[in-house]
Design an enzyme around this catalytic site. Structure first.
Site, PDB file in Angstrom:
ATOM      1  N   GLU A   1      48.927   9.649  -6.096  1.00 37.56           N
ATOM      2  CA  GLU A   1      47.284   8.823  -6.792  1.00 37.56           C
ATOM      3  C   GLU A   1      46.516   9.780  -6.335  1.00 37.56           C
ATOM      4  OE1 GLU A   1      45.830   6.948  -7.637  1.00 37.56           O
ATOM      5  OE2 GLU A   1      48.071   4.076  -6.868  1.00 37.56           O
ATOM      6  N   ALA A   2      47.253  11.533  -6.752  1.00 36.99           N
ATOM      7  CA  ALA A   2      46.668  12.867  -6.840  1.00 36.99           C
ATOM      8  C   ALA A   2      45.036  12.778  -7.134  1.00 36.99           C
ATOM      9  CB  ALA A   2      47.384  13.902  -7.207  1.00 36.99           C
ATOM     10  N   GLN A   3      44.896  12.256  -8.189  1.00 37.16           N
ATOM     11  CA  GLN A   3      43.582  12.410  -8.807  1.00 37.16           C
ATOM     12  C   GLN A   3      42.309  11.355  -8.260  1.00 37.16           C
ATOM     13  OE1 GLN A   3      45.692   9.034  -9.898  1.00 37.16           O
ATOM     14  NE2 GLN A   3      44.463   7.445  -8.791  1.00 37.16           N
TER      15      GLN A   3
END
Ligand SMILES: [Zn+2]
Length: 196
Positions: free
Chosen positions: A91-93
């Site tokens: 979930e690096a966004q």
């Protein structure tokens, strides 16, 4: 995917795509394979993503793996085990663009860095951290979901409810995957980087 790199050489892999495209499932698959190869793996995810569990990465179909939550990517340096050969970020966004620098440092130290996340928001606009990470990475995998309207391969996230703010964590009730033809932004946005 098998990467042949000389020992001690690091690299960055990106797994991107819309919701419901199996990004986390693919991340977990790669982590399991690294562990079978007896490589020490650490997994991080933003504290904002607490849909399923605070301390695990969990895919939509329920597979899970222990993880550490962070507010900023630089916290990875504090939590890093020097023995870790693989560093995964899910979930690096939701993390800021400094995540790209952190990934670059980790890869420069000879580690394999795997970064998973949404490449687009519900308007079809890029999430900056993922956009920049895709440029930095050696390998990019873009997963497709299935358009719930027509059945075509889908790369957009259709928001189904009116809501303000860019970050609304997803569930089947709030979003669905749509293809290019079936995607309909809810209303005109004035701050788009690109025409949707
Ligand atoms: Zn469609």
């Amino acid at each position: 995917m098998i990467h042949q790199h000389p020992p001690g050489t690091g690299w960055i892999e990106v797994i991107c795509g819309p919701m419901f495209s199996g990004k986390t499932e693919e991340l977990i698959r790669r982590i399991h394979r690294a562990r079978y190869a007896r490589q020490k793996v650490q997994i991080f995810k933003p504290a904002i993503d607490v849909r399923y569990d605070q301390t695990k990465v969990v895919s939509h179909n329920g597979r899970e793996i222990p993880s550490s939550t962070i507010d900023q990517a630089a916290e990875i340096f504090d939590l890093l085990d020097p023995e870790s050969r693989v560093v995964a970020i899910d979930e690096a966004q939701f993390l800021d663009t400094d995540t790209v620098r952190v990934a670059r440092v980790l890869a420069g130290e000879g580690r394999r860095v795997i970064v998973a996340g949404l490449d687009q928001d519900y308007r079809g606009q890029p999430f900056e951290t993922m956009m920049l990470m895709m440029v930095e990475a050696e390998y990019v995998t873009k997963n497709m979901a299935i358009c719930l309207v027509c059945g075509a391969p889908a790369h957009r996230n259709q928001r189904l409810i009116e809501a303000s703010g860019r970050v609304i964590l997803g569930s089947e009730a709030e979003y669905e995957a749509r293809c290019r033809r079936c995607f309909k932004p809810l209303k005109a946005e004035e701050d788009l980087l690109f025409e949707a």
